[in-house]
Structures are given as C-alpha cells and as structure tokens.
Design a protein around this motif. Sequence first.
Motif, PDB file in Angstrom:
ATOM      1  N   ASP A  52       0.843  -1.331  -0.200  1.00 22.54           N
ATOM      2  CA  ASP A  52       0.036   0.394  -0.445  1.00 22.54           C
ATOM      3  C   ASP A  52       1.530   0.792  -0.143  1.00 22.54           C
ATOM      4  OD1 ASP A  52       1.111   0.520   2.073  1.00 22.54           O
ATOM      5  OD2 ASP A  52      -1.423  -0.026   2.697  1.00 22.54           O
ATOM      6  N   ASN A  53       0.747   2.040  -0.084  1.00 26.09           N
ATOM      7  CA  ASN A  53       1.182   3.591  -0.162  1.00 26.09           C
ATOM      8  C   ASN A  53       2.079   3.728   1.468  1.00 26.09           C
ATOM      9  OD1 ASN A  53      -0.526   4.486  -2.172  1.00 26.09           O
ATOM     10  ND2 ASN A  53      -2.515   5.461  -1.289  1.00 26.09           N
ATOM     11  N   ARG A  54       1.553   3.328   2.075  1.00 24.93           N
ATOM     12  CA  ARG A  54       2.513   3.341   3.575  1.00 24.93           C
ATOM     13  C   ARG A  54       3.888   2.216   3.536  1.00 24.93           C
ATOM     14  NH1 ARG A  54      -2.818   4.107   5.154  1.00 24.93           N
ATOM     15  NH2 ARG A  54      -2.868   2.079   6.014  1.00 24.93           N
ATOM     16  N   LYS A  55       3.697   1.650   1.751  1.00 24.48           N
ATOM     17  CA  LYS A  55       4.525   0.459   1.960  1.00 24.48           C
ATOM     18  C   LYS A  55       4.369  -0.673   3.051  1.00 24.48           C
ATOM     19  CE  LYS A  55       6.544   3.320  -1.022  1.00 24.48           C
ATOM     20  NZ  LYS A  55       6.328   3.227  -2.337  1.00 24.48           N
ATOM     21  N   THR A  56       2.996  -1.200   3.548  1.00 28.14           N
ATOM     22  CA  THR A  56       2.915  -1.539   4.216  1.00 28.14           C
ATOM     23  C   THR A  56       2.542  -3.021   3.855  1.00 28.14           C
ATOM     24  OG1 THR A  56       1.629  -0.426   6.082  1.00 28.14           O
ATOM     25  CG2 THR A  56       1.134  -2.741   6.235  1.00 28.14           C
ATOM     26  N   ARG A  57       3.206  -4.228   3.168  1.00 31.24           N
ATOM     27  CA  ARG A  57       3.034  -5.157   1.833  1.00 31.24           C
ATOM     28  C   ARG A  57       2.234  -6.195   2.882  1.00 31.24           C
ATOM     29  NH1 ARG A  57       6.407  -9.321   0.622  1.00 31.24           N
ATOM     30  NH2 ARG A  57       6.489 -10.308  -1.183  1.00 31.24           N
ATOM     31  N   ILE A  58       1.438  -7.096   2.192  1.00 26.43           N
ATOM     32  CA  ILE A  58       1.137  -8.681   2.266  1.00 26.43           C
ATOM     33  C   ILE A  58       1.156  -9.323   1.538  1.00 26.43           C
ATOM     34  CG2 ILE A  58      -1.327  -7.504   1.239  1.00 26.43           C
ATOM     35  CD1 ILE A  58      -2.432  -9.257   3.281  1.00 26.43           C
ATOM     36  N   VAL A  59       1.482 -10.315   1.343  1.00 29.02           N
ATOM     37  CA  VAL A  59       1.559 -11.750   0.892  1.00 29.02           C
ATOM     38  C   VAL A  59       0.291 -12.729   1.448  1.00 29.02           C
ATOM     39  CG1 VAL A  59       2.699 -13.980  -0.175  1.00 29.02           C
ATOM     40  CG2 VAL A  59       4.104 -12.005   0.657  1.00 29.02           C
ATOM     41  N   LEU A  60      -0.292 -13.181   0.285  1.00 32.73           N
ATOM     42  CA  LEU A  60      -1.984 -14.000   0.513  1.00 32.73           C
ATOM     43  C   LEU A  60      -1.455 -15.808   0.114  1.00 32.73           C
ATOM     44  CD1 LEU A  60      -4.503 -12.099  -1.681  1.00 32.73           C
ATOM     45  CD2 LEU A  60      -4.299 -11.485   0.835  1.00 32.73           C
ATOM     46  N   ASN A  61      -0.536 -15.441   2.140  1.00 35.44           N
ATOM     47  CA  ASN A  61      -0.576 -16.788   2.598  1.00 35.44           C
ATOM     48  C   ASN A  61      -0.270 -16.919   4.038  1.00 35.44           C
ATOM     49  OD1 ASN A  61       2.325 -16.612   3.354  1.00 35.44           O
ATOM     50  ND2 ASN A  61       1.987 -17.068   1.239  1.00 35.44           N
ATOM     51  N   TYR A  62      -0.547 -17.923   4.880  1.00 33.37           N
ATOM     52  CA  TYR A  62      -0.555 -18.066   5.840  1.00 33.37           C
ATOM     53  C   TYR A  62       1.418 -18.879   6.436  1.00 33.37           C
ATOM     54  CZ  TYR A  62      -4.999 -17.216   6.322  1.00 33.37           C
ATOM     55  OH  TYR A  62      -6.490 -17.072   6.051  1.00 33.37           O
ATOM     56  N   LYS A  63       2.358 -18.385   6.178  1.00 36.28           N
ATOM     57  CA  LYS A  63       3.199 -19.116   6.427  1.00 36.28           C
ATOM     58  C   LYS A  63       3.883 -18.008   7.474  1.00 36.28           C
ATOM     59  CE  LYS A  63       4.017 -21.126   1.533  1.00 36.28           C
ATOM     60  NZ  LYS A  63       4.365 -21.188   0.667  1.00 36.28           N
ATOM     61  N   ASP A  64       4.837 -18.584   8.107  1.00 41.68           N
ATOM     62  CA  ASP A  64       5.792 -17.623   8.765  1.00 41.68           C
ATOM     63  C   ASP A  64       7.050 -17.444   8.823  1.00 41.68           C
ATOM     64  OD1 ASP A  64       6.908 -17.498  11.601  1.00 41.68           O
ATOM     65  OD2 ASP A  64       7.199 -19.627  12.117  1.00 41.68           O
ATOM     66  N   GLU A  65       5.874 -16.293   7.694  1.00 39.87           N
ATOM     67  CA  GLU A  65       7.163 -15.135   6.472  1.00 39.87           C
ATOM     68  C   GLU A  65       6.863 -14.158   7.114  1.00 39.87           C
ATOM     69  OE1 GLU A  65       7.147 -17.393   3.015  1.00 39.87           O
ATOM     70  OE2 GLU A  65       8.489 -18.527   3.369  1.00 39.87           O
ATOM     71  N   PRO A  66       7.863 -12.876   7.064  1.00 36.69           N
ATOM     72  CA  PRO A  66       6.686 -11.473   6.854  1.00 36.69           C
ATOM     73  C   PRO A  66       5.961 -10.989   5.738  1.00 36.69           C
ATOM     74  CG  PRO A  66       9.924 -11.955   6.878  1.00 36.69           C
ATOM     75  CD  PRO A  66       9.207 -13.216   6.514  1.00 36.69           C
ATOM     76  N   ASP A  67       5.302 -10.862   6.505  1.00 33.90           N
ATOM     77  CA  ASP A  67       4.012  -9.684   5.164  1.00 33.90           C
ATOM     78  C   ASP A  67       3.072 -10.767   5.345  1.00 33.90           C
ATOM     79  OD1 ASP A  67       5.837  -7.812   5.270  1.00 33.90           O
ATOM     80  OD2 ASP A  67       6.965  -8.110   3.766  1.00 33.90           O
ATOM     81  N   THR A  68       2.829 -11.874   5.812  1.00 34.51           N
ATOM     82  CA  THR A  68       1.754 -12.399   5.602  1.00 34.51           C
ATOM     83  C   THR A  68       0.684 -12.194   5.966  1.00 34.51           C
ATOM     84  OG1 THR A  68       2.282 -14.161   7.180  1.00 34.51           O
ATOM     85  CG2 THR A  68       3.454 -14.739   5.413  1.00 34.51           C
ATOM     86  N   ILE A  69      -0.853 -13.061   5.702  1.00 34.88           N
ATOM     87  CA  ILE A  69      -1.804 -12.944   6.446  1.00 34.88           C
ATOM     88  C   ILE A  69      -1.512 -13.236   7.867  1.00 34.88           C
ATOM     89  CG2 ILE A  69      -4.178 -13.272   7.280  1.00 34.88           C
ATOM     90  CD1 ILE A  69      -4.510 -14.393   3.716  1.00 34.88           C
ATOM     91  N   THR A  70      -1.003 -13.978   8.183  1.00 34.34           N
ATOM     92  CA  THR A  70      -0.716 -13.929  10.027  1.00 34.34           C
ATOM     93  C   THR A  70      -0.009 -12.483  10.150  1.00 34.34           C
ATOM     94  OG1 THR A  70      -1.042 -16.224   9.449  1.00 34.34           O
ATOM     95  CG2 THR A  70      -0.340 -15.897  11.106  1.00 34.34           C
ATOM     96  N   LYS A  71       0.703 -12.443  10.050  1.00 32.58           N
ATOM     97  CA  LYS A  71       1.915 -11.469  10.231  1.00 32.58           C
ATOM     98  C   LYS A  71       0.805 -10.411  10.320  1.00 32.58           C
ATOM     99  CE  LYS A  71       5.510 -14.341  11.311  1.00 32.58           C
ATOM    100  NZ  LYS A  71       5.865 -14.291  12.771  1.00 32.58           N
ATOM    101  N   ASN A  72       0.076  -9.973   9.412  1.00 33.81           N
ATOM    102  CA  ASN A  72      -0.594  -8.747   9.721  1.00 33.81           C
ATOM    103  C   ASN A  72      -2.002  -8.729  10.313  1.00 33.81           C
ATOM    104  OD1 ASN A  72       0.707  -6.796   6.892  1.00 33.81           O
ATOM    105  ND2 ASN A  72       0.871  -8.620   6.646  1.00 33.81           N
ATOM    106  N   TYR A  73      -2.762  -9.954  10.578  1.00 34.80           N
ATOM    107  CA  TYR A  73      -3.641  -9.825  10.956  1.00 34.80           C
ATOM    108  C   TYR A  73      -3.751 -10.645  12.425  1.00 34.80           C
ATOM    109  CZ  TYR A  73      -5.212  -6.809   7.509  1.00 34.80           C
ATOM    110  OH  TYR A  73      -5.080  -6.244   5.958  1.00 34.80           O
ATOM    111  N   PHE A  74      -3.745 -11.827  12.295  1.00 41.52           N
ATOM    112  CA  PHE A  74      -3.121 -12.143  13.377  1.00 41.52           C
ATOM    113  C   PHE A  74      -2.310 -12.275  14.661  1.00 41.52           C
ATOM    114  CE2 PHE A  74      -5.416 -14.635  10.573  1.00 41.52           C
ATOM    115  CZ  PHE A  74      -6.387 -15.659  10.892  1.00 41.52           C
ATOM    116  N   LEU A  75      -2.723 -12.311  16.390  1.00 37.83           N
ATOM    117  CA  LEU A  75      -1.677 -12.570  17.666  1.00 37.83           C
ATOM    118  C   LEU A  75      -1.244 -13.870  17.810  1.00 37.83           C
ATOM    119  CD1 LEU A  75      -1.168 -10.943  19.828  1.00 37.83           C
ATOM    120  CD2 LEU A  75      -3.611 -11.147  20.489  1.00 37.83           C
ATOM    121  N   LEU A  76      -0.666 -14.115  17.937  1.00 40.52           N
ATOM    122  CA  LEU A  76      -0.520 -15.289  18.139  1.00 40.52           C
ATOM    123  C   LEU A  76       0.531 -15.118  19.454  1.00 40.52           C
ATOM    124  CD1 LEU A  76       0.419 -16.722  14.818  1.00 40.52           C
ATOM    125  CD2 LEU A  76      -1.886 -16.982  16.246  1.00 40.52           C
ATOM    126  N   LEU A  77       0.752 -14.713  21.030  1.00 38.11           N
ATOM    127  CA  LEU A  77       0.942 -15.270  21.488  1.00 38.11           C
ATOM    128  C   LEU A  77       1.629 -16.735  21.675  1.00 38.11           C
ATOM    129  CD1 LEU A  77      -1.484 -13.872  24.541  1.00 38.11           C
ATOM    130  CD2 LEU A  77       0.536 -12.561  22.796  1.00 38.11           C
TER     131      LEU A  77
END
Length: 896
Positions: free
Chosen positions: A812-837
């Motif tokens: 996006d315009n703020r350089k926030t990146r997303i990749v449409l998978n749930y892998k344990d990698e940067p910028d995935t759906i999980t890293k963007n939207y999930f709280l995993l303690l």
Amino acid sequence: MRLLPFWGRWERVIIMNIELYIKNRLCDIDSPESLGIRLKRQFINPAELSVKDAQMSYEISLPATPNNNEIFSHVNVEEVKGKFRIYEDARLYVDGILILNGKFRLSEITPDSYKGNLGVPAPLTVKDIFGETMMNQAGKWEIGFEGAPTITAFNKDEYDKKKYGEIAPCIFPFALYGLLNKTSSQGASTDKDVFDSSVRFRFEDIPPSVNCLRMLEQIFENAKYKLTGSAFDDERLKQLYVSYMNPNDFAMKWNTGKMELSGKWTNYDDKKRQVENRAYRDDTEEGKLQTINLFNAINTKVTPSSTYNIGGNITTNDNNVTTFTIPNKGLYKIILRAKVSLSKGSETVYYINGNSGPFVMEPDSPDKNNHFHSSRFELKLMRNFDGSLENIRFDNVFFNDNQRENAEEVGTAYPKPGETHFIDPKQNPDILCGFAWGKKPGLGSYINPTEERGQYIYNNPMAIKGGKSWDGEIEDRAYSASVNSGYLERTAGNGWKETNRFKVEIDNAPPSRTDIDANIKDADGEIAQVVWMEAGEKLSLIEISDMGLRIDMKYGDTQYGWLRHTVDFYLSVEPFMQEADWLTMRDDGASEKPMNWDDDSTFEQGNINLVEFMPQQVKINDWIDNFCKAFNLNMIHTGGVNFELNVKNKELVSGLSHIIDLDRRAGISRRRNESLKLPYVYELGFTIDTSEQGYYESMKDNEKKEKIVNSGDDGGGKFYTGSYETNKLSHTSDFSYNWLKTIKIEESGKELKIPVITEHEIWEKMPDYDEMKEKKYYEMPQRFWYKTETFDSIMNNGDNVTLACVGNEYTDNRKTRIVLNYKDEPDTITKNYFLLLADNNNDYTIIDCCLTSEEYRNLGKSLVKLNGDLYNIAEIDGYDPLGKNKCALKLIRKII
C-alpha cells in the motif's frame, strides 16, 4: 468523600452514588451495598485466537417497592405468562459514569425482592440479519456494461469514479477456469501454456472478480444497514478482490439488452464450390426430407449486431457454430424475418460425396418442376435443440398432433389462410416461432382445409401455442403470445364461421405474415412473438424441406436431390418483462384482454448485476463468517442499523494514552501466575483441493519422478509455541489458496503468472485440445487476489479488450506489504492480522486490586503498569463499583 467519626477516630469513607435504570426508569435500591453489584469482563483469550469484550454481573437483588413493582409490571403479585424475561435497556451508573449498558434478566421473584443479572448480551450478528438468505437474494448491484469497452475501463482504472467510487467495484481478471480458448486450427499444435494468436476470449472466460469490501458494503446497504469500521481504512483489505465461483452449468448473467443478428445460408456456395455437408437426409413415410441447423452449417454467415450484442450472448466459434444464449429468465420480444429463394438455374447437379450419394439439384431440372407447389419448406426458431436433426419433422400439420378433432368434424378449428398456426406442445414443445411455405401433393394433413381447393401456394407463420396442450397428460405449457384474429370453425355442410378460438390481441405488435411470389420460387415471412424463456436456453434456427425429384432423360433414372436455395434471415430477441403475468393468455390459447407491445420493459438493460456473479448457492452469513475468519476480522453490531467490520488486533491496546498505575495499589509480592494454556501449535490455512493444477504442480517428486502425496504448497503455516499442552489450534476458512501458473506470451516473449483454477488432468498431454478446452471449473472454491498490471488481448467477436493481471502480493501507499498466505514469513496474512502469543515464557499475571469506575469504563483501551512493566488486560472478575471488595485482574505482560 467525607470524614466520619469511627470508634473515636476520624476515617476517610468513600460514599458512591449508584444508579440502576431499567426500562428507562430509576430503580429503588436499599443501599449500594445491598445491591451487590459485581462485574466480569473478558477481552483476550490467546488460546482461541480471539479478541472480545464480554461483560456480565453476578446476581443482584432489588427490593419490591411500589416503584420497582411498577417497573416490573407487578409480576410479583400477578399470575402472568412470561414473568421471567429479559428487560431491555438496563444501564448502570456509578457516580454518573456509565459502566454497563445492557439488559437485565429476571431470575427469581419473592414477595420482597427481584433477583437477576445485568449483562451485555451478544450483539446482533450477520445471521440475525440475513438468516438463510443466499447470495443470489442479496438484491441489486448494477454497473453499466457495454461489453469489451466496459471491461477495459474497469481494468485500466478509467471508469466513472464519481458514480462507482475510487475503488473499482469489480475487475475482469486474466484467470483460467479451463484451458486457453484457442482455435482448432492452431490450438492442438501449440503448448497449453503458450498464449498465441489463436487465443480468443469469450465473456464466460473472464467473469468479474468483485471487490470484497465493496461487496459487503453493498449487501448491507441492500438490507437497509450501514457497514463501516477499521477494515475500510486498511488499504490491504480495500484493494482485495475475490474470484468467481458458481456451478459449471450456471448461466452467467451478462447484459440483458437487445440481441440481434442477421445471416445468409445456401446449400451450395458457388464461389467456394462448396456443398453444405452438415445436413441430415431422412427417408420417411411422409417423403424424403433434408434438414439443417443454420446455426451449425458450413455455408452460413452469421453477423451479430455490433449495437445489440454487448453482452456477448451471440458467439460464433472457429467451426462456424453460432451460439445464441438467453442471459436471464423472463419474457422476450422476438422478431424473426426470413426469405427463401430457390435457384433460377436448370441443369447443374452438385454432388455432396463425389459422383454418388446425395446431391444438390437445380429446381428446374428436366421433367420436373420442383417449386413451392410440390415441396414444403419450414424455417423455425427452436430452443433446447439437442443437435439431433433426425428428430426434426414438419410441424405445420393441420391434424394430429396439433389438435384433437378429426379434420372433417363439425367444430374443428383452423387458422385463417395466411395467419399464424399455433403449434401444440404435443407436436413440438421446443418450437418458438417460424414459417411454413409450400405443399406436398397427396399429404392432406399438411394442407389447411380453409384454403381454396386447387390453390397451390400454401403458406403461414407458426408459433408455439400460448396455453395448455389438448393432451391433458402434458403438464408443461408455453407462455407465449403472437397476434391472431381468431380461427375459423367448421360448420355443418362444410361451411366455416368466425370464432374467438386462439384469438390473441397485442396492440402495436409488428405484423406476422408469409408470402410466396407469383414465380413460385421466392418466399418470405415475418413474425412477432412474446415468449417466456429461461436463463441459459440456447436458440437454434432449423430448416426442413422436401427433396426435389429429377428424372435422367437419357437413362430414365429417378433421382431425389436437395433443391438448391438460399435463406436470408434476421432475428431480434429483446428482454421485455421479468414476470410472466404481463401475458393475458388463457389455458385455451386465447388472450383474455389485449396486451401492448409498446409497454415499458421491466428489465434493467445496459447493465449487469454483480450480485448475479457472486456465489449463488452460498449463504450470505456463511460467506461473511468465512471472510472474517480468513483475515481475523471482527463483525459487530453497534446499534440500530449500524455494523462495523474491524481489524481485530487493532483493538489491542498499544498506545500509552490510558495507563492504570497499580504500582502503589497492588504489589508484585501478592500476585499469582496462571498458564496461558497455549496450544503446542497454531495451524492456519485454506481449504485445499489437491486435484487442482496449482497444488499438483507444486508437489515434490521422489526419485522415480512420482508425485509425493501431500507435498504440495497449500499456502498454510504452522506456528509452534513451545507449550507443553497437547492440543492443536487449527484455523481454516472455506477460501482456497491462489496458485499461479506461468503462461508464455508468444508475440512478446514475456511470461505472465496468472491464476489457474482447474484440475490438473486437462494440463496433461492429451491430443484432443478442443474437447479439453470446453471443460470448465467455475465451481472450485473462491480465492483472493490483487490487481497487478494489465494485458491487452482480443475477444472472439473481434473486439479489443484489456484484462487485469492479478497476483498474491500488494504494497500500500505506506509501504505496508501483504502476501496472501499464512506462512511463518514476513508480511503474510498471519503477520498482518493475527495475534499469536507464541512465547511459552509468558503467562497470566493475576493480581487483586480495586479500580475506580472511570478506570473500569476505560479497561478496553488501557494498559496496566505494575512493578515497572506494562501489561495488557485479558480479563477482570468480581469488579465491585463500591471498592469494598477487590477484583481479580488477569494480565499478560506486553511483549508485542
């Protein structure tokens, strides 16, 4: 607060004002202490991947005063039904601060008191709103549609943004729901992953992909609700589109505007010296017949109107097969015109198979005059034609199966000469309309007895009977109307009288007529009809004729041949009424009162309804639940007609504007700890069909080059917490992972990665490309994607079109990146939207303390400071607004 004497000492005593309102009336209480208010709220449960705010009270007691009795409608003294019910609008104030806004559930009644619980009930859910409503019942979401130009405009971001908004409601992506649509001449010889000049896109190859948030916004608006929330401020969600999904046999609802074509066919093309070879010859008791489908003939030239085919419902493929598809169910106005011209030649004979077999012959061959006085011709528009020409028969029959009565019986009715003959469903349930010209000597059932004897030019229009069949065993009826002034009825002595049988009145309708020229070699006709048709029905234009007779003068041989002729035709099909009750047709096939051809149409023409491209067999609330599950979103009812769609972990407290400092009110020595009870692994993913090409192609090979089962890329991720618990927390939505396949562009040498939504079997080395390319996989689960670039191509009707290329990544315009998978990698759906303690060193810290009403009200946006550390609040239990009893505060040390 004031000072009061206590055993000889002055004590500081806090006197709090507590007010409870039920049904907007202030309740009487004996004292704040006797009310016994204790509250419980929960915010975070990391073992459930959830963020919530649930709140309720312990049991409270109210005295049975006259005021309270009136509030509770004197249920303590009256024997009434529904005593123990939930009372709306229960509000609790402490020193003027609202700390609970919910309901009161009455649980016990005594002569002296009312007991129950205060609580904030579960808010209204999408299921409460939509219930069992399916996506196809979500109303209208229309965009103007003019075919390829509209597709190009939305894909190039050049649409009317004042009308449709800054975010396009839909795009038309380059995604394969089957093989590339290549022409038969080149398709079989080029690789399946090569895009070459033989590729032509049909409308059904590029169904719209709707914007997720725009779709939800429209669905709620159609249901008279308003949807807002933090999700609409998130560019990663705002730009998200979802693929098309519906059953493979579902008829896509393209533009319902007028559809028009013209065409010309001949059974012998003298320029190409080409005899029509797709006809069917049949020798029957009625004569020797020749039949052809003009929409599937090598010598037909069909020209769809450039003005009236913007929905692409008329297409012609590389085998010269024209497909005419009805886009939506409803009443349509049909106008069919045609002219049949027999050849004026005399001697030439054109064989179909060398010098033997059937042939095309000139009507004026020696010793026989083969014109309309000795041969019948019928041209008829049919629906649901199965392609079996051998089943076609003449329908212009004036006895069975078009009527019950014998031809000579008194009361038998026939159409007036030259007027429309109504075809009973028992004779042909699939005919819509058409024309009959000519006669066959000796076949009296094909001659209208109302015609003058000796007259040889017989002709009339035909249309399906707009009522029930005379045969009561045929339940289905046609809903059709075509102008007719009424049949003639036989009287005693072989006379005729006017009758209203089959009289159909349609004001302002074009004429229905047929003519044969005096030269007996040219015939024409025109018919207008209003008829109900179903979505997805296919139209065909069928001709059947008697073969001509030729006698070889030299040898005396008798030969039968197909009379050489041409057919010029025009067909217009225009959507008219969405409901069948416009028709005033009775079961007997006559109209009850006049209809008007010029009535305003109830179809929205020039548009497509995007709702009709959404999954028709999915419940709205199921789709929303799965969407929220996929991105860990929270859909809440905020009152009245307002709903919010929020990004969950934005609700977690991260700012420092509200801090409850407990360093001086709760010591670290008095704390206790409790396990977070984290699962040993979080497993997040998609619904996966392992037969899909994308998954199959990503599978690993063993040493024998065989695919290893379950080794493909499923887009999912596993996150191990280090916990000693044995449970696994799985989180899977109904959406699929989006696999991309490389397609080579032959002209430029460029490679494109595009979604391929198919089973892998059609990509294997198979010889019959034409058969494989007709397989479609629209029913596969939906998946998400972002528009990345555009790609210029061409439609099968010759129009240039720009398609949208789509992929799995977005910045996006703020350089926030997303990749449409749930892998344990940067910028995935999980890293963007999930709280995993997933820190097993963390735990709950539980302390006992007192809070002010102001602090309690702000718990949802506060951090707690304790012993120099900051904590998130997970839960509070036993909160006493009076401050006399400590509550248990469950905390999680802030590590995120």
